[in-house]
Design a protein around this motif. Structure first.
Motif, PDB file in Angstrom:
ATOM      1  N   THR A 123       2.945  13.518   6.611  1.00 32.41           N
ATOM      2  CA  THR A 123       3.947  13.386   5.614  1.00 32.41           C
ATOM      3  C   THR A 123       4.716  13.092   5.990  1.00 32.41           C
ATOM      4  OG1 THR A 123       3.290  15.352   5.221  1.00 32.41           O
ATOM      5  CG2 THR A 123       5.102  15.271   4.789  1.00 32.41           C
ATOM      6  N   ALA A 124       5.183  12.888   7.460  1.00 34.81           N
ATOM      7  CA  ALA A 124       6.124  11.533   8.100  1.00 34.81           C
ATOM      8  C   ALA A 124       5.657  10.674   7.885  1.00 34.81           C
ATOM      9  CB  ALA A 124       6.214  12.388   9.410  1.00 34.81           C
ATOM     10  N   LEU A 125       5.089   9.482   7.851  1.00 35.32           N
ATOM     11  CA  LEU A 125       4.512   8.267   7.948  1.00 35.32           C
ATOM     12  C   LEU A 125       4.727   8.484   6.137  1.00 35.32           C
ATOM     13  CD1 LEU A 125       1.513   7.841   9.678  1.00 35.32           C
ATOM     14  CD2 LEU A 125       3.259   6.885  10.582  1.00 35.32           C
ATOM     15  N   LEU A 126       4.202   8.881   5.308  1.00 28.18           N
ATOM     16  CA  LEU A 126       4.706   8.715   3.829  1.00 28.18           C
ATOM     17  C   LEU A 126       6.240   8.955   3.425  1.00 28.18           C
ATOM     18  CD1 LEU A 126       3.188   7.992   1.207  1.00 28.18           C
ATOM     19  CD2 LEU A 126       3.433  10.786   1.067  1.00 28.18           C
ATOM     20  N   ALA A 127       6.885  10.045   3.983  1.00 28.09           N
ATOM     21  CA  ALA A 127       8.003   9.819   4.165  1.00 28.09           C
ATOM     22  C   ALA A 127       9.057   8.757   4.404  1.00 28.09           C
ATOM     23  CB  ALA A 127       8.150  11.204   4.318  1.00 28.09           C
ATOM     24  N   GLU A 128       8.893   8.563   5.427  1.00 24.13           N
ATOM     25  CA  GLU A 128       9.238   7.159   6.581  1.00 24.13           C
ATOM     26  C   GLU A 128       9.225   5.742   4.953  1.00 24.13           C
ATOM     27  OE1 GLU A 128       7.885   5.913  10.138  1.00 24.13           O
ATOM     28  OE2 GLU A 128       8.710   8.198  10.700  1.00 24.13           O
ATOM     29  N   ARG A 129       7.511   6.075   4.962  1.00 24.78           N
ATOM     30  CA  ARG A 129       7.474   4.901   3.341  1.00 24.78           C
ATOM     31  C   ARG A 129       8.181   4.524   2.421  1.00 24.78           C
ATOM     32  NH1 ARG A 129       3.050   3.823  -1.195  1.00 24.78           N
ATOM     33  NH2 ARG A 129       4.097   5.968  -1.402  1.00 24.78           N
ATOM     34  N   ASP A 130       8.282   5.222   2.288  1.00 23.03           N
ATOM     35  CA  ASP A 130       8.818   5.620   0.903  1.00 23.03           C
ATOM     36  C   ASP A 130      10.176   5.849   1.013  1.00 23.03           C
ATOM     37  OD1 ASP A 130       6.840   6.728  -0.783  1.00 23.03           O
ATOM     38  OD2 ASP A 130       6.666   8.524  -0.577  1.00 23.03           O
ATOM     39  N   ARG A 131      11.135   6.333   1.813  1.00 22.89           N
ATOM     40  CA  ARG A 131      12.911   6.446   1.725  1.00 22.89           C
ATOM     41  C   ARG A 131      12.851   4.504   2.412  1.00 22.89           C
ATOM     42  NH1 ARG A 131      12.812   8.525   5.996  1.00 22.89           N
ATOM     43  NH2 ARG A 131      13.146   7.189   7.985  1.00 22.89           N
ATOM     44  N   PHE A 132      12.254   4.247   3.146  1.00 23.68           N
ATOM     45  CA  PHE A 132      12.173   2.157   3.327  1.00 23.68           C
ATOM     46  C   PHE A 132      12.268   1.196   2.315  1.00 23.68           C
ATOM     47  CE2 PHE A 132      11.594   3.110   8.445  1.00 23.68           C
ATOM     48  CZ  PHE A 132      12.836   2.738   8.632  1.00 23.68           C
ATOM     49  N   MET A 133      11.505   1.155   1.521  1.00 22.68           N
ATOM     50  CA  MET A 133      11.002   1.376   0.802  1.00 22.68           C
ATOM     51  C   MET A 133      12.167   1.037  -0.735  1.00 22.68           C
ATOM     52  SD  MET A 133       8.536  -0.588   0.160  1.00 22.68           S
ATOM     53  CE  MET A 133       6.545  -0.756   0.755  1.00 22.68           C
ATOM     54  N   GLU A 134      12.248   2.215  -0.778  1.00 19.38           N
ATOM     55  CA  GLU A 134      13.816   2.740  -1.226  1.00 19.38           C
ATOM     56  C   GLU A 134      15.145   1.941  -1.028  1.00 19.38           C
ATOM     57  OE1 GLU A 134      14.465   7.423  -1.713  1.00 19.38           O
ATOM     58  OE2 GLU A 134      12.345   6.850  -2.490  1.00 19.38           O
ATOM     59  N   ALA A 135      15.187   1.583  -0.124  1.00 17.68           N
ATOM     60  CA  ALA A 135      16.195   1.329   1.188  1.00 17.68           C
ATOM     61  C   ALA A 135      16.083  -0.155   0.779  1.00 17.68           C
ATOM     62  CB  ALA A 135      16.789   1.791   2.337  1.00 17.68           C
ATOM     63  N   LYS A 136      15.300  -1.386   0.165  1.00 15.49           N
ATOM     64  CA  LYS A 136      14.576  -2.277   0.137  1.00 15.49           C
ATOM     65  C   LYS A 136      14.641  -3.047   1.791  1.00 15.49           C
ATOM     66  CE  LYS A 136      16.779  -2.628  -4.304  1.00 15.49           C
ATOM     67  NZ  LYS A 136      15.302  -2.321  -5.269  1.00 15.49           N
ATOM     68  N   ASP A 137      13.725  -2.283   2.309  1.00 17.45           N
ATOM     69  CA  ASP A 137      13.824  -2.815   3.665  1.00 17.45           C
ATOM     70  C   ASP A 137      11.842  -2.419   3.302  1.00 17.45           C
ATOM     71  OD1 ASP A 137      12.449  -3.197   6.278  1.00 17.45           O
ATOM     72  OD2 ASP A 137      14.313  -1.566   6.926  1.00 17.45           O
ATOM     73  N   TYR A 138      11.724  -3.998   2.736  1.00 10.61           N
ATOM     74  CA  TYR A 138      10.096  -3.654   2.315  1.00 10.61           C
ATOM     75  C   TYR A 138       9.686  -4.397   3.601  1.00 10.61           C
ATOM     76  CZ  TYR A 138      12.168  -4.190  -2.370  1.00 10.61           C
ATOM     77  OH  TYR A 138      12.924  -3.810  -3.380  1.00 10.61           O
ATOM     78  N   GLU A 139       9.710  -5.142   4.830  1.00 13.36           N
ATOM     79  CA  GLU A 139       8.927  -5.372   5.754  1.00 13.36           C
ATOM     80  C   GLU A 139       8.583  -3.682   6.375  1.00 13.36           C
ATOM     81  OE1 GLU A 139       8.650  -8.035   9.730  1.00 13.36           O
ATOM     82  OE2 GLU A 139      10.799  -8.433   8.764  1.00 13.36           O
ATOM     83  N   THR A 140       9.596  -2.841   6.690  1.00 11.17           N
ATOM     84  CA  THR A 140       9.102  -1.837   7.602  1.00 11.17           C
ATOM     85  C   THR A 140       8.320  -0.682   6.947  1.00 11.17           C
ATOM     86  OG1 THR A 140      11.450  -2.312   7.919  1.00 11.17           O
ATOM     87  CG2 THR A 140      10.117  -0.037   8.860  1.00 11.17           C
ATOM     88  N   GLY A 141       8.853  -1.427   5.350  1.00  9.02           N
ATOM     89  CA  GLY A 141       7.948  -0.309   4.195  1.00  9.02           C
ATOM     90  C   GLY A 141       6.681  -0.664   4.441  1.00  9.02           C
TER      91      GLY A 141
END
Length: 225
Positions: A123-141
């Protein structure tokens, strides 16, 4: 690095192991150039021929890539991953098909065997993925997305399956980043909440279907293109 000075017996094997350790530990990261030959000679206290043989062996194993006139770069973190990267190349479809084979069974077993702690991690990893993608930090996402899929397979509690999948870490990350025209900034973020929900509810059939579904869509998109 620093590298320890080697003993005088089995020099090539010792240098190979020290260099492999620098790679697998992440000290030398994938895509980065390793120290130059003179730097390695000095650090290890061995001759140029010994260093060259070690580099040649690691390049043959797929861990290093020698670029004439540019230096030597880390290609992969394991022999298995290096072999996969050589075989996969730009054949994204092949990579997605292999991912499907492993991830569908991984998801099914994860739904049956996951612990509450593992579910919280997913759950935490998926939330992190979504947060970074929304912030346009695609590399971290992309990194978080790859970590999420690995965590799902680890929840299977099948060590061999997890080891096989972990060997695909770099190629999985590359497949995520290149799903749409090789540009992660244009890739659609796939909703994996249904997969997490199925694993939470220990619904093995739905978890397998969720894992297969998004990969089948990606493969179908490639066929259309």
């Amino acid at each position: 690095m620093p590298l320890a000075t080697t003993r005088r017996s089995g020099l090539v094997d010792q240098v190979i192991e020290q260099m492999r350790s620098a790679i697998t530990s992440g000290e030398w990261k994938v895509g980065e150039r390793i120290p130059t030959e003179p730097e390695l000679v000095t650090a290890l206290g061995v001759g140029r021929n010994t260093v060259r043989e070690a580099v040649r062996a690691l390049a043959h194993a797929g861990l290093l890539e020698v670029r004439q006139g540019d230096g030597t770069f880390v290609r992969a973190t394991s022999e298995f991953s290096g072999a996969v990267r050589r075989l996969a190349g730009t054949e994204l479809r092949d990579v997605l098909q292999v991912r499907r084979t492993l991830e569908v069974e991984g998801a099914r077993l994860a739904a049956a065997n996951r612990t509450e702690t593992e579910l919280e991690e997913l759950t935490a990893l998926l939330a992190e993925r979504d947060r970074f993608m929304e912030a346009k930090d695609y590399e971290t996402g992309v990194d978080r997305d790859a970590a999420f899929h690995l965590a799902v397979v680890k929840c299977s509690h099948n060590p061999l399956l997890a080891e096989l999948y972990q060997g695909l870490t770099e190629v999985v990350r590359a497949s995520v980043a290149t799903t749409v025209n090789g540009d992660p900034s244009t890739a659609r973020t796939i909703d994996h909440q249904g997969l997490v929900n199925a694993i939470r509810e220990q619904d093995t059939q739905r978890a397998a279907a969720e894992a297969a579904g998004f990969l089948d869509e990606l493969i179908a998109d490639l066929d259309i293109k």
